[in-house]
Motif scaffolding. Structure first.
Motif, short mmCIF file in Angstrom:
data_model
loop_
_atom_site.label_atom_id
_atom_site.label_comp_id
_atom_site.label_asym_id
_atom_site.label_seq_id
_atom_site.Cartn_x
_atom_site.Cartn_y
_atom_site.Cartn_z
N PRO A 56 1.82 10.08 -3.15
CA PRO A 56 2.02 8.64 -3.32
C PRO A 56 0.87 7.94 -4.07
CG PRO A 56 2.59 9.29 -1.09
CD PRO A 56 2.04 10.51 -1.76
N GLU A 57 -0.39 8.39 -3.81
CA GLU A 57 -1.55 7.71 -4.42
C GLU A 57 -1.51 7.84 -5.94
OE1 GLU A 57 -1.57 9.89 -1.95
OE2 GLU A 57 -2.35 8.78 -0.22
N ARG A 58 -0.82 8.88 -6.46
CA ARG A 58 -0.68 9.04 -7.91
C ARG A 58 0.06 7.86 -8.53
NH1 ARG A 58 -1.88 13.63 -11.11
NH2 ARG A 58 -3.71 14.43 -10.05
N ALA A 108 -0.95 -5.38 12.13
CA ALA A 108 -1.76 -5.35 10.90
C ALA A 108 -2.14 -6.77 10.49
CB ALA A 108 -0.96 -4.69 9.78
N ASN A 109 -3.30 -6.88 9.89
CA ASN A 109 -3.78 -8.17 9.38
C ASN A 109 -3.15 -8.42 8.00
OD1 ASN A 109 -5.22 -10.32 8.41
ND2 ASN A 109 -7.23 -9.53 9.00
N PRO A 110 -2.36 -9.47 7.85
CA PRO A 110 -1.71 -9.71 6.55
C PRO A 110 -2.56 -10.55 5.59
CG PRO A 110 -0.89 -11.29 8.14
CD PRO A 110 -1.94 -10.47 8.87
N HIS A 134 -7.13 -2.43 1.28
CA HIS A 134 -6.95 -1.36 2.28
C HIS A 134 -5.73 -0.51 1.95
CE1 HIS A 134 -3.62 -3.62 4.01
NE2 HIS A 134 -4.38 -4.69 4.05
N GLY A 135 -5.58 0.59 2.71
CA GLY A 135 -4.46 1.49 2.51
C GLY A 135 -3.28 1.14 3.40
N SER A 136 -2.41 2.12 3.63
CA SER A 136 -1.14 1.87 4.32
C SER A 136 -1.28 1.93 5.84
CB SER A 136 -0.11 2.90 3.87
OG SER A 136 -0.58 4.20 4.19
N ALA A 137 -2.49 2.19 6.33
CA ALA A 137 -2.80 2.17 7.78
C ALA A 137 -1.67 2.75 8.63
CB ALA A 137 -3.13 0.74 8.22
N PRO A 138 -1.31 4.03 8.44
CA PRO A 138 -0.18 4.59 9.20
C PRO A 138 -0.39 4.54 10.70
CG PRO A 138 -1.26 6.28 7.82
CD PRO A 138 -1.91 4.98 7.49
N ASP A 139 -1.66 4.50 11.14
CA ASP A 139 -1.94 4.48 12.58
C ASP A 139 -1.44 3.20 13.27
OD1 ASP A 139 -3.91 3.24 10.98
OD2 ASP A 139 -5.46 3.42 12.51
N ILE A 140 -1.25 2.13 12.49
CA ILE A 140 -0.81 0.88 13.14
C ILE A 140 0.52 0.37 12.55
CG2 ILE A 140 -3.12 0.13 13.84
CD1 ILE A 140 -3.07 -1.78 11.39
N ALA A 186 0.87 -1.19 0.00
CA ALA A 186 0.00 0.00 0.00
C ALA A 186 0.90 1.22 0.00
CB ALA A 186 -0.89 0.01 1.23
N VAL A 187 0.34 2.35 -0.42
CA VAL A 187 1.14 3.58 -0.44
C VAL A 187 0.43 4.70 0.32
CG1 VAL A 187 2.26 3.04 -2.65
CG2 VAL A 187 0.12 4.37 -2.63
N GLY A 188 1.22 5.70 0.71
CA GLY A 188 0.66 6.91 1.31
C GLY A 188 0.88 6.99 2.81
N GLY A 189 0.59 8.18 3.34
CA GLY A 189 0.75 8.40 4.77
C GLY A 189 0.88 9.89 5.04
N PRO A 190 0.67 10.31 6.30
CA PRO A 190 0.66 11.73 6.64
C PRO A 190 1.96 12.47 6.28
CG PRO A 190 0.51 10.35 8.63
CD PRO A 190 0.39 9.44 7.44
P1 NAD Z 1 -6.56 2.57 5.48
O1 NAD Z 1 -7.20 1.46 4.72
O2 NAD Z 1 -5.08 2.63 5.44
O3 NAD Z 1 -7.00 2.45 7.03
C1 NAD Z 1 -8.34 2.55 7.46
C2 NAD Z 1 -8.49 1.86 8.83
O4 NAD Z 1 -8.38 0.47 8.66
C3 NAD Z 1 -7.38 2.27 9.81
O5 NAD Z 1 -7.91 2.33 11.10
C4 NAD Z 1 -6.39 1.12 9.72
O6 NAD Z 1 -5.64 0.92 10.90
C5 NAD Z 1 -7.30 -0.05 9.41
N1 NAD Z 1 -6.62 -1.06 8.60
C6 NAD Z 1 -6.32 -0.97 7.28
N2 NAD Z 1 -5.70 -2.07 6.87
C7 NAD Z 1 -5.59 -2.88 7.94
C8 NAD Z 1 -5.03 -4.17 8.16
N3 NAD Z 1 -4.43 -4.87 7.17
N4 NAD Z 1 -5.10 -4.71 9.39
C9 NAD Z 1 -5.71 -4.04 10.38
N5 NAD Z 1 -6.27 -2.82 10.25
C10 NAD Z 1 -6.20 -2.24 9.04
O7 NAD Z 1 -7.22 3.90 4.97
P2 NAD Z 1 -6.85 5.41 5.34
O8 NAD Z 1 -6.51 5.52 6.78
O9 NAD Z 1 -7.96 6.21 4.78
O10 NAD Z 1 -5.56 5.76 4.47
C11 NAD Z 1 -4.24 5.70 4.98
C12 NAD Z 1 -3.28 6.00 3.82
O11 NAD Z 1 -3.39 4.94 2.85
C13 NAD Z 1 -3.61 7.28 3.08
O12 NAD Z 1 -2.40 7.91 2.75
C14 NAD Z 1 -4.35 6.82 1.83
O13 NAD Z 1 -4.23 7.71 0.77
C15 NAD Z 1 -3.63 5.51 1.56
N6 NAD Z 1 -4.39 4.54 0.77
C16 NAD Z 1 -3.67 3.77 -0.07
C17 NAD Z 1 -4.30 2.77 -0.79
C18 NAD Z 1 -3.46 1.87 -1.67
O14 NAD Z 1 -2.25 1.90 -1.57
N7 NAD Z 1 -4.06 1.08 -2.53
C19 NAD Z 1 -5.68 2.57 -0.66
C20 NAD Z 1 -6.38 3.36 0.24
C21 NAD Z 1 -5.72 4.35 0.95
#
Ligand code: NAD
Length: 367
Positions: free
Chosen positions: A96-98, A298-300, A286-292, A81-85
């Motif tokens: 990154p999303e580009r 993270a769930n793989p 899902h995205g890059s889930a920067p919070d975790i 996944a890509v992206g983050g604050p």
């Molecule tokens: P996100 O999907 O990263 O996270 C949303 C929520 O789901 C968060 O609370 C996160 O902790 C949780 N989550 C996501 N994947 C998880 C996993 N595998 N296991 C457990 N929990 C998980 O979406 P977001 O927070 O809106 O975006 C974060 C960044 O990711 C942003 O920069 C966004 O632009 C980018 N993004 C990238 C992609 C991609 O690379 N395809 C897709 C969506 C968002």
């Protein structure tokens, strides 16, 4: 060697871990791929390349030329996944999303496949009422990815008071995505629901006519047409009625997110973006889930299941793909969960432990 006597050698996979949890979940998916090699006697060549914010830090571009070239030379791409604050302040075209749009466009990936299914042991995770999900949900969204309103002209009037986005589809674009949907339906529930807004949009009337024409080549597959507003409603009212959901780009963007949410677990859902020659890019939804990120929580499984899609769609290794999915199912049935799926009685494990458990389950499979 698989049941057809095929041993895969010298097939290249470009691995793009990306940002946030990307490297952690991709590491686990590669462990499982190694187990598949060991059990079935295949050998994949994997090369790792930077993409997203980390690539911007490294060389000033979120999609370096070398990464795109490596993907073009590969047979398949595995993306985290890509992206983050850290990169949110970058100008739009540098974000990154580009890189995702650059990869889709640069690799000609016109078909996006997103399975949304409820794993038997995770029925309680769905936000829908138990009686709606009790019979199971197993939907495959087939979304057109390189046409429609996202790729039409976007204009603003000189005075800034009106704006226009063009939605354009050609018959050949509709035909090729419709064929993908019907081919998928042949090996599933033999039903395609084509989504459009043909009561209003001319592009939808063309869409409906072409999909109807393609359906004549697939007499064993039942086709029905549904307006997009009704489809959005039926997805929460009676999701079990759907098998393959065929949609244009924007409707698919919205409906595939809705479909994924009704399964209750963003960390479980894989995806594939394909072209006609079998080449594909595989990634969790899902995205890059920067919070975790960096916490080993993270769930793989979505990324591991993306590897299963890769084995099936790009390498035609159906038994191997089934083995990975069966391994995931066994691990879930045994009660192991990452913290996003925590439930009473579950054993909570980290990212690496979940990857190890699936790897072990694959290694126990008899060839
Ligand atoms: P996100 O999907 O990263 O996270 C949303 C929520 O789901 C968060 O609370 C996160 O902790 C949780 N989550 C996501 N994947 C998880 C996993 N595998 N296991 C457990 N929990 C998980 O979406 P977001 O927070 O809106 O975006 C974060 C960044 O990711 C942003 O920069 C966004 O632009 C980018 N993004 C990238 C992609 C991609 O690379 N395809 C897709 C969506 C968002």
């Amino acid at each position: 060697m698989n049941e057809n006597g095929i041993t895969v050698r010298n097939k290249k996979i470009a691995v793009l871990p990306g940002d946030g949890i990307g490297p952690e979940i991709v590491r686990e998916a590669l462990k499982v791929l190694k187990a598949v090699e060991q059990v079935f006697g295949h050998r994949f060549d994997t090369g790792t390349y930077p993409v997203g914010g980390c690539a911007h830090d490294l060389c000033g571009s979120c999609l370096p030329e070398e990464t795109l070239e490596a993907c073009k030379c590969a047979d398949a791409v595995l993306l985290g996944a890509v992206g983050g604050p850290k990169w949110d302040a970058l100008p739009g075209e540098e974000r990154p999303e580009r890189a995702l749009l650059g990869l889709r466009g640069g690799l000609g990936l016109f078909a996006n496949l997103r399975p949304a299914k409820i794993w038997p042991s995770l029925k309680g995770a769905s936000p829908l009422k138990p009686e709606i999900v009790s019979g199971g949900i197993d939907i495959l969204v087939v979304r057109e990815l390189t046409g429609g309103i996202y790729f039409g002209a976007h204009r603003r009037s000189a005075d800034g008071k009106s704006a226009c986005d063009e939605m354009v589809y050609s018959d050949s674009e509709v035909e090729r995505i419709a064929k993908v949907a019907f081919e998928c339906a042949k090996s599933r529930g033999k039903k395609v629901t084509s989504v459009d807004k043909a009561n209003v949009l001319e592009s939808s009337r063309l869409w409906r006519a072409i999909v109807g024409r393609v359906s004549k080549e697939y007499p064993d597959v039942v086709l029905d047409h549904m307006y997009v507003d009704n489809a959005a409603m039926q997805l929460v009212r009676d999701p079990a009625r759907f098998d393959v959901l065929l949609t244009e780009n924007m409707f698919g963007d919205i409906l595939s997110d809705e479909a994924s949410q009704i399964t209750g677990s963003i960390g479980m859902l894989p995806s594939a973006s394909l072209r006609l020659d079998g080449f594909g890019m595989y990634e969790p939804i899902h995205g890059s889930a920067p919070d975790i990120a960096g916490k080993n929580i993270a769930n793989p499984l979505a990324t591991i299941l993306s590897v299963a899609m890769m084995l099936r769609s790009t390498f035609s290794l159906h038994r191997e793909a089934d083995a990975v999915e069966e391994a995931v199912s066994k691990v879930l049935d045994s009660g192991l969960r990452t913290s996003d799926l925590a439930a009473p009685g579950a054993s909570i494990v980290g990212t690496a432990q979940m990857g190890d458990a699936v790897t072990e389950a694959v290694l126990k499979m008899v060839k």
